[in-house]
Scaffold this active site. Structure first.
Site, PDB file in Angstrom:
ATOM      1  N   HIS A  10       0.873  -1.165   0.000  1.00  0.00           N
ATOM      2  CA  HIS A  10       0.000   0.000   0.000  1.00  0.00           C
ATOM      3  C   HIS A  10       0.916   1.223   0.000  1.00  0.00           C
ATOM      4  CE1 HIS A  10      -2.975  -2.756   2.285  1.00  0.00           C
ATOM      5  NE2 HIS A  10      -3.255  -2.777   0.996  1.00  0.00           N
ATOM      6  N   GLU A  30      -3.336  -3.539  -4.784  1.00  0.00           N
ATOM      7  CA  GLU A  30      -4.758  -3.492  -5.129  1.00  0.00           C
ATOM      8  C   GLU A  30      -5.261  -2.062  -5.002  1.00  0.00           C
ATOM      9  OE1 GLU A  30      -5.872  -2.853  -2.058  1.00  0.00           O
ATOM     10  OE2 GLU A  30      -4.806  -4.136  -0.677  1.00  0.00           O
TER      11      GLU A  30
END
Length: 337
Positions: free
Chosen positions: A252, A290
């Site tokens: 992230h 993602e």
């Protein structure tokens, strides 16, 4: 090429200076003011390198420095062909050089060179952490090594003329910075983790106690600019959405300082982050992410660094794009300088 004859100095990891006298047919390197190595160059289908002289008892360092200089000077150079009178056993054992069928001839491959863990990593690898499978929260996965502390990665980025480094987040030191970044409207739009100092302390304490997550601060020239979470994908919420391997790592990413936004900066820190994760455990074959499927800018940046979009899928809180970068593709198309 990122350098020219007017700037014959290249910084090395761990704050060392490497300078050169270089021509079409020769290269002499001086490390921290002391002569290190002299080689003869012959340009052809591959760059031929003949060792002429090196500092006593420093042959491994001399070979490494020449490879580093030549690869960093020319990102299009994929292979060096060395001519050596004596077998370079340490270089062969480490993978720096590869023997050929021709006596006295050895190869250095760019894709192997950048997989050597030192001197990029902050702490020398003592060996691969042993594998023992365990089950936590209903997920079967390898036991993870203890988390590192302090600086874990450093590299001089020739494109920026700056140091890019990663260190572990220290809650007392970084809490206010993390809070400011998370409450930035631009960041809040994608992360949705705005809150008070106490809420963010609780958030970071939870991650610190979680063996599958590692919180990192990205720095340019030792100035913090970004926050990263690296995680083992097998234990993460992403695992059910693709054929996850035991040592896949996920990321992230958050750039908090406006000064350090832009594609040239992303190319530097994203390649550094992925490089660190592949070096941290040689069993890691993929790095995944993602981002939100509508975050076209970030997805575009990731495509530029050789990630591909496997698919889109639905998390409970967002529509996500599954971005994957394989180890082989990263090092074969290596954009590190």
């Amino acid at each position: 090429m990122p350098f020219d004859s007017a700037s014959p100095t290249l910084s090395l990891p761990r704050w060392r200076s490497l300078s050169a006298d270089e021509g079409d047919c020769h290269l002499s390197l001086v490390l921290e003011g002391s002569p290190l190595v002299r080689v003869r160059l012959q340009r052809g289908e591959t760059l031929q390198v003949q060792l002429e002289e090196h500092a006593r008892d420093r042959v491994q360092q001399a070979l490494w420095a020449v490879c580093y200089w030549l690869f960093a000077r020319d990102p299009g150079c994929q292979r060096l062909t060395w001519q050596l009178h004596q077998p370079p056993q340490e270089a062969l054992n480490s993978g720096l050089l590869i023997a050929t069928q021709v006596k006295g001839q050895y190869l250095c491959e760019r894709s192997l060179f950048w997989q050597l863990p030192q001197p990029w990593l902050g702490q020398p690898l003592a060996g691969v952490y042993p594998q023992q499978m365990q089950i936590s929260d209903g997920k079967r996965h390898p036991r993870r090594a203890p988390k590192p502390r302090g600086e874990v990665y450093r590299r001089f980025d020739a494109r920026l003329g700056a140091w890019v480094s990663l260190r572990t987040l220290e809650i007392d030191q970084d809490l206010e910075r993390f809070n400011r970044w998370q409450n930035n409207p631009r960041v809040l739009n994608f992360w949705q983790e705005g809150g008070s100092l106490e809420q963010h302390r609780e958030y970071l304490n939870k991650l610190e106690a979680d063996p599958h997550s590692l919180t990192l601060i990205g720095c340019f020239d030792d100035q913090p600019f970004a926050y990263f979470e690296a995680y083992w994908a097998k234990e993460d919420r992403i695992a059910p959405f693709y054929a996850v391997d035991d040592y896949d790592r996920g990321i992230h990413m958050l750039v908090g300082e406006e000064l350090h936004r832009g594609p040239h900066k992303v190319a530097s820190w994203l390649s550094a982050l992925v490089h660190y994760l592949f070096l941290d455990d040689p069993r890691t074959q993929r790095v995944v992410a993602e981002p939100r499927a509508d975050n076209g800018k970030m997805i575009g940046y990731m495509h530029d660094q050789c990630f591909h979009c496997e698919k889109e899928f639905d998390f409970p809180h967002k529509r996500a794009a599954l971005m994957i970068l394989g180890r082989e593709r990263f090092f074969e198309g290596c954009k590190l300088l």
